[in-house]
Scaffold this motif. Structure first.
Motif, PDB file in Angstrom:
ATOM      1  N   ALA A 203       0.585  -1.119   0.067  1.00  0.00           N
ATOM      2  CA  ALA A 203      -0.785   0.102   0.123  1.00  0.00           C
ATOM      3  C   ALA A 203       1.012   0.914   0.048  1.00  0.00           C
ATOM      4  O   ALA A 203       0.591   2.106  -0.509  1.00  0.00           O
ATOM      5  CB  ALA A 203      -1.013  -0.621   1.229  1.00  0.00           C
ATOM      6  N   SER A 204       1.730   1.076  -0.149  1.00  0.00           N
ATOM      7  CA  SER A 204       2.763   2.074   0.643  1.00  0.00           C
ATOM      8  C   SER A 204       3.932   2.486  -0.412  1.00  0.00           C
ATOM      9  O   SER A 204       4.573   3.265  -0.597  1.00  0.00           O
ATOM     10  CB  SER A 204       3.672   2.741   2.081  1.00  0.00           C
ATOM     11  N   GLN A 205       4.368   1.292  -1.061  1.00  0.00           N
ATOM     12  CA  GLN A 205       4.742   1.490  -2.133  1.00  0.00           C
ATOM     13  C   GLN A 205       4.044   2.300  -3.475  1.00  0.00           C
ATOM     14  O   GLN A 205       2.868   2.076  -3.727  1.00  0.00           O
ATOM     15  CB  GLN A 205       5.284   0.057  -2.870  1.00  0.00           C
TER      16      GLN A 205
ATOM     17  N   GLU B  26      -4.809  -7.298  -6.858  1.00  0.00           N
ATOM     18  CA  GLU B  26      -5.050  -6.390  -8.299  1.00  0.00           C
ATOM     19  C   GLU B  26      -5.974  -5.711  -6.968  1.00  0.00           C
ATOM     20  O   GLU B  26      -6.274  -4.462  -7.833  1.00  0.00           O
ATOM     21  CB  GLU B  26      -6.428  -7.641  -8.905  1.00  0.00           C
ATOM     22  N   ARG B  27      -6.949  -6.061  -6.389  1.00  0.00           N
ATOM     23  CA  ARG B  27      -7.177  -4.774  -5.452  1.00  0.00           C
ATOM     24  C   ARG B  27      -6.718  -4.125  -5.018  1.00  0.00           C
ATOM     25  O   ARG B  27      -7.178  -2.963  -4.955  1.00  0.00           O
ATOM     26  CB  ARG B  27      -8.204  -6.129  -4.001  1.00  0.00           C
ATOM     27  N   GLN B  28      -5.394  -4.185  -4.329  1.00  0.00           N
ATOM     28  CA  GLN B  28      -4.523  -2.981  -3.828  1.00  0.00           C
ATOM     29  C   GLN B  28      -4.378  -2.041  -5.270  1.00  0.00           C
ATOM     30  O   GLN B  28      -3.894  -0.694  -5.535  1.00  0.00           O
ATOM     31  CB  GLN B  28      -2.764  -3.968  -3.470  1.00  0.00           C
ATOM     32  N   ILE B  29      -3.656  -2.746  -6.646  1.00  0.00           N
ATOM     33  CA  ILE B  29      -3.772  -1.543  -7.683  1.00  0.00           C
ATOM     34  C   ILE B  29      -4.639  -1.165  -7.668  1.00  0.00           C
ATOM     35  O   ILE B  29      -4.593   0.319  -8.404  1.00  0.00           O
ATOM     36  CB  ILE B  29      -3.205  -2.694  -8.893  1.00  0.00           C
ATOM     37  N   HIS B  30      -5.916  -1.616  -8.141  1.00  0.00           N
ATOM     38  CA  HIS B  30      -7.829  -0.641  -8.174  1.00  0.00           C
ATOM     39  C   HIS B  30      -7.284   0.855  -6.717  1.00  0.00           C
ATOM     40  O   HIS B  30      -7.911   1.531  -6.942  1.00  0.00           O
ATOM     41  CB  HIS B  30      -8.460  -1.521  -8.278  1.00  0.00           C
ATOM     42  N   ALA B  31      -7.083  -0.039  -5.335  1.00  0.00           N
ATOM     43  CA  ALA B  31      -6.773   0.372  -4.732  1.00  0.00           C
ATOM     44  C   ALA B  31      -6.030   2.309  -4.685  1.00  0.00           C
ATOM     45  O   ALA B  31      -6.543   3.306  -4.318  1.00  0.00           O
ATOM     46  CB  ALA B  31      -6.772   0.447  -3.036  1.00  0.00           C
TER      47      ALA B  31
ATOM     48  N   GLU C 179      -4.595   2.838  -7.514  1.00  0.00           N
ATOM     49  CA  GLU C 179      -5.479   3.924  -8.807  1.00  0.00           C
ATOM     50  C   GLU C 179      -6.175   4.824  -8.170  1.00  0.00           C
ATOM     51  O   GLU C 179      -5.959   5.883  -8.697  1.00  0.00           O
ATOM     52  CB  GLU C 179      -5.709   3.496  -9.700  1.00  0.00           C
ATOM     53  N   ALA C 180      -7.462   4.188  -7.734  1.00  0.00           N
ATOM     54  CA  ALA C 180      -8.109   4.970  -6.823  1.00  0.00           C
ATOM     55  C   ALA C 180      -8.091   6.311  -6.444  1.00  0.00           C
ATOM     56  O   ALA C 180      -8.567   7.201  -5.557  1.00  0.00           O
ATOM     57  CB  ALA C 180      -9.330   4.594  -6.176  1.00  0.00           C
ATOM     58  N   ARG C 181      -7.093   5.921  -5.242  1.00  0.00           N
ATOM     59  CA  ARG C 181      -6.324   7.139  -3.652  1.00  0.00           C
ATOM     60  C   ARG C 181      -5.500   8.122  -5.074  1.00  0.00           C
ATOM     61  O   ARG C 181      -5.636   9.231  -4.597  1.00  0.00           O
ATOM     62  CB  ARG C 181      -5.046   6.261  -2.712  1.00  0.00           C
ATOM     63  N   ARG C 182      -4.959   7.541  -5.909  1.00  0.00           N
ATOM     64  CA  ARG C 182      -4.400   8.724  -6.648  1.00  0.00           C
ATOM     65  C   ARG C 182      -5.341   9.784  -7.029  1.00  0.00           C
ATOM     66  O   ARG C 182      -4.868  10.573  -7.818  1.00  0.00           O
ATOM     67  CB  ARG C 182      -3.299   8.092  -7.736  1.00  0.00           C
ATOM     68  N   SER C 183      -5.805   8.716  -8.487  1.00  0.00           N
ATOM     69  CA  SER C 183      -7.430   9.939  -8.824  1.00  0.00           C
ATOM     70  C   SER C 183      -8.044  10.609  -7.862  1.00  0.00           C
ATOM     71  O   SER C 183      -8.478  11.765  -8.538  1.00  0.00           O
ATOM     72  CB  SER C 183      -8.552   8.588  -9.535  1.00  0.00           C
ATOM     73  N   LEU C 184      -8.146  10.230  -6.837  1.00  0.00           N
ATOM     74  CA  LEU C 184      -9.230  11.025  -5.597  1.00  0.00           C
ATOM     75  C   LEU C 184      -8.151  12.342  -5.062  1.00  0.00           C
ATOM     76  O   LEU C 184      -8.278  13.249  -5.245  1.00  0.00           O
ATOM     77  CB  LEU C 184      -9.695  10.042  -4.526  1.00  0.00           C
ATOM     78  N   ALA C 185      -6.832  11.617  -4.673  1.00  0.00           N
ATOM     79  CA  ALA C 185      -5.815  13.092  -4.665  1.00  0.00           C
ATOM     80  C   ALA C 185      -5.665  13.993  -5.681  1.00  0.00           C
ATOM     81  O   ALA C 185      -5.687  14.984  -5.664  1.00  0.00           O
ATOM     82  CB  ALA C 185      -4.184  12.166  -4.238  1.00  0.00           C
ATOM     83  N   ASP C 186      -5.616  13.471  -6.921  1.00  0.00           N
ATOM     84  CA  ASP C 186      -4.704  14.386  -8.069  1.00  0.00           C
ATOM     85  C   ASP C 186      -6.788  15.495  -8.525  1.00  0.00           C
ATOM     86  O   ASP C 186      -6.738  16.376  -8.465  1.00  0.00           O
ATOM     87  CB  ASP C 186      -5.562  13.621  -9.278  1.00  0.00           C
ATOM     88  N   ARG C 187      -7.785  14.592  -8.336  1.00  0.00           N
ATOM     89  CA  ARG C 187      -9.356  15.461  -7.889  1.00  0.00           C
ATOM     90  C   ARG C 187      -9.078  16.259  -6.923  1.00  0.00           C
ATOM     91  O   ARG C 187      -8.985  17.575  -7.474  1.00  0.00           O
ATOM     92  CB  ARG C 187     -10.163  14.364  -8.425  1.00  0.00           C
ATOM     93  N   ASN C 188      -8.753  15.812  -5.594  1.00  0.00           N
ATOM     94  CA  ASN C 188      -8.816  17.143  -4.666  1.00  0.00           C
ATOM     95  C   ASN C 188      -7.757  18.021  -4.812  1.00  0.00           C
ATOM     96  O   ASN C 188      -8.179  19.331  -4.239  1.00  0.00           O
ATOM     97  CB  ASN C 188      -8.483  16.321  -3.501  1.00  0.00           C
ATOM     98  N   SER C 189      -6.574  17.910  -5.724  1.00  0.00           N
ATOM     99  CA  SER C 189      -5.267  18.916  -5.800  1.00  0.00           C
ATOM    100  C   SER C 189      -6.189  19.828  -6.210  1.00  0.00           C
ATOM    101  O   SER C 189      -5.969  21.153  -6.474  1.00  0.00           O
ATOM    102  CB  SER C 189      -3.912  18.581  -5.953  1.00  0.00           C
TER     103      SER C 189
END
Length: 200
Positions: A34-36, A107-112, A114-124
């Motif tokens: 998760a931290s990588q 796979e779930r970790q990868i999708h999670a 990606e979702a976190r990054r997408s959310l961070a991008d949207r939030n920024s």
């Protein structure tokens, strides 16, 4: 002879499947992953290959089980053969299921991630837009204050002259009122008493 061949083949397959999860056990745990960054995960092509491999192995396992069941009906001791085939299938399925579970967790970790990054991008992006909107609002407010201040100064400068004009008009109005009242009194005045006659 056939029975021994298939049982040997099943043992080799189960051993191969059992050894592979222990090799992959060196892979990072899900908490570490998760931290990588996403670059620490396999590429899309590698993940697709792994997905295809697991599907192929699942299909091979089912085909092998069906073949063993067909062969069991050719033996005299059908029930015992079926139970052994079922046990081999369960063992192989357990090993394959571990691999599938590990792959699905990844796979779930990868999708999670990606979702976190997408959310961070949207939030920024949202915070940047919010900051820009706040800056624009503060600039507009300061401009309005400056305009209002300038208008007040202009009004104050004009007010002095208007005030003088106003006071002059007020004095003239008071004077006109006084003149009008004087004229009104003169018109409505009763005739004065006649002057006394001298010498009387």
């Amino acid at each position: 002879m056939k029975k021994m061949f298939f049982s040997l083949l099943a043992c080799v397959c189960v051993t191969a499947w059992c050894v592979e999860p222990s090799v992959n056990a060196a892979a990072p745990a899900s908490g570490v992953v998760a931290s990588q960054p996403l670059s620490g995960f396999p590429s899309d092509a590698e993940r697709n290959e792994e997905r295809v491999r697991l599907t192929r192995e699942r299909q091979a396992l089912e085909d092998k089980y069906r073949q063993e069941m067909k062969l069991c009906y050719q033996n005299f001791d059908v029930n015992s053969c079926r139970l052994q085939a079922r046990d081999r299938r369960i063992e192989a399925d357990t090993a394959l299921r571990k691999q599938e579970l590990r792959f699905n967790a990844q796979e779930r970790q990868i999708h999670a991630d990606e979702a976190r990054r997408s959310l961070a991008d949207r939030n920024s992006e949202a915070s940047q837009k919010k900051a820009q909107a706040e800056r624009a609002a503060s600039i507009a407010a300061s401009k309005e204050r400056a305009d209002a201040n300038a208008q007040k100064q202009i009004d104050h400068a004009l007010q002095g002259t208007k005030r003088g004009d106003y006071e002059q008009k007020q004095r003239e109005a008071v004077q006109r009122r006084a003149d009008a009242e004087k004229k009104l009194r003169e018109r409505n005045k009763e005739p004065a008493a006649p002057l006394p006659v001298p010498g009387q």
